[in-house]
Design a protein around this motif. Structure first.
Motif, PDB file in Angstrom:
ATOM      1  N   UNK A 115      67.350   0.806  42.123  1.00  0.00           N
ATOM      2  CA  UNK A 115      68.473   0.921  41.151  1.00  0.00           C
ATOM      3  C   UNK A 115      68.718   2.385  40.981  1.00  0.00           C
ATOM      4  N   UNK A 116      67.963   3.175  40.762  1.00  0.00           N
ATOM      5  CA  UNK A 116      68.236   4.835  40.658  1.00  0.00           C
ATOM      6  C   UNK A 116      68.590   5.347  42.198  1.00  0.00           C
ATOM      7  N   UNK A 117      68.270   4.571  43.320  1.00  0.00           N
ATOM      8  CA  UNK A 117      68.632   5.083  44.577  1.00  0.00           C
ATOM      9  C   UNK A 117      70.125   4.596  44.905  1.00  0.00           C
ATOM     10  N   UNK A 118      70.263   3.546  44.354  1.00  0.00           N
ATOM     11  CA  UNK A 118      71.633   2.872  45.045  1.00  0.00           C
ATOM     12  C   UNK A 118      72.670   2.706  43.988  1.00  0.00           C
ATOM     13  N   UNK A 119      72.344   2.698  42.635  1.00  0.00           N
ATOM     14  CA  UNK A 119      73.596   2.214  41.683  1.00  0.00           C
ATOM     15  C   UNK A 119      74.716   3.167  41.738  1.00  0.00           C
ATOM     16  N   UNK A 120      74.529   4.500  42.167  1.00  0.00           N
ATOM     17  CA  UNK A 120      75.800   5.288  42.286  1.00  0.00           C
ATOM     18  C   UNK A 120      76.459   5.117  43.332  1.00  0.00           C
ATOM     19  N   UNK A 121      76.089   4.933  44.448  1.00  0.00           N
ATOM     20  CA  UNK A 121      76.758   4.443  45.756  1.00  0.00           C
ATOM     21  C   UNK A 121      77.329   3.103  45.374  1.00  0.00           C
ATOM     22  N   UNK A 122      76.738   2.119  44.901  1.00  0.00           N
ATOM     23  CA  UNK A 122      77.402   0.767  44.888  1.00  0.00           C
ATOM     24  C   UNK A 122      78.571   0.980  43.791  1.00  0.00           C
ATOM     25  N   UNK A 123      78.532   1.745  42.679  1.00  0.00           N
ATOM     26  CA  UNK A 123      79.591   2.079  41.857  1.00  0.00           C
ATOM     27  C   UNK A 123      80.766   2.568  42.595  1.00  0.00           C
ATOM     28  N   UNK A 169      65.027   6.471  53.187  1.00  0.00           N
ATOM     29  CA  UNK A 169      64.574   5.551  54.196  1.00  0.00           C
ATOM     30  C   UNK A 169      63.423   4.718  53.627  1.00  0.00           C
ATOM     31  N   UNK A 170      62.994   5.133  52.470  1.00  0.00           N
ATOM     32  CA  UNK A 170      61.952   4.565  51.698  1.00  0.00           C
ATOM     33  C   UNK A 170      62.491   3.169  51.153  1.00  0.00           C
ATOM     34  N   UNK A 171      63.840   3.190  50.978  1.00  0.00           N
ATOM     35  CA  UNK A 171      64.388   1.910  50.590  1.00  0.00           C
ATOM     36  C   UNK A 171      64.435   0.662  51.556  1.00  0.00           C
ATOM     37  N   UNK A 172      64.104   0.897  52.759  1.00  0.00           N
ATOM     38  CA  UNK A 172      64.048   0.140  54.003  1.00  0.00           C
ATOM     39  C   UNK A 172      62.413  -0.226  54.227  1.00  0.00           C
TER      40      UNK A 172
END
Length: 199
Positions: free
Chosen positions: A25-33, A2-5
């Protein structure tokens, strides 16, 4: 997540806060990959796309709107890079089948074939969208081009989230059917991969 928003995170990134960038980066990089890996099998290219996505986000940080979730920005950037990579791979495949002596050059050094291909993607996409009823077309564009969630679309149009889901489901079926009937398999594949993935 939620903090990302959170508006404060957007503001911090906009003001060049490196810690905010690292958090994103740490929150979304894995999902993006994993998102990229669905379409690009080469791991090195996947890594390059993720790197370029975050670099583009950082370079565009001053243009970020504080009320627009960072997740939307980074996924839109990544989706566009995936689109370009798929187009490049398809174009390369086409070029291999064409004798080098038949390659005409245009201004900027681009091949005529690639320029025509790009225009055809955009033309077919717009033709397919224009087959939709007005409300369905509006909802589809709000989702796929503006990056809004179903909840945000429902709020803007004062309809239920379920109604938005139904419109999107019908829109995607109609567009896929149109592309399958009217255009070749190469264009069908690229358009379905890029425009119909839910982010």
């Amino acid at each position: 997540m939620d903090y990302i928003s959170d508006i404060s995170l957007n503001s911090r990134l906009k003001n060049s806060d490196h810690d905010a960038f690292v958090f994103i980066y740490n929150s979304l990089a894995k999902e993006l990959y994993y998102f990229v890996k669905k379409y690009i099998k080469d791991e090195a290219i996947c890594d390059d796309i993720i790197h370029d996505s975050f670099l583009n986000l950082w370079n565009a940080r001053e243009r970020i709107q504080t009320t627009h979730p960072i997740r939307h920005y980074i996924f839109r950037i990544t989706r566009n890079l995936v689109y370009k990579e798929i187009k490049k791979q398809i174009s390369a495949s086409i070029m291999l089948k064409v004798d080098a002596t038949e390659h005409e050059q245009i201004e900027g050094g681009e091949c005529v074939e690639r320029t025509i291909l790009d225009k055809e993607y955009a033309n077919i996409y717009n033709l397919a969208i224009n087959t939709l009823p007005p409300q369905r077309k509006r909802i589809f564009r709000m989702s796929r081009e503006e990056g809004l969630t179903y909840k945000e679309i429902a709020g803007n149009l004062e309809i239920s989230t379920q109604t938005v889901k139904e419109h999107m489901s019908l829109a995607m079926k109609s567009i896929k059917d149109y592309i399958a009937k009217e255009h070749d398999i190469l264009l069908k594949t690229i358009l379905i991969l890029v425009f119909f993935n839910r982010i």
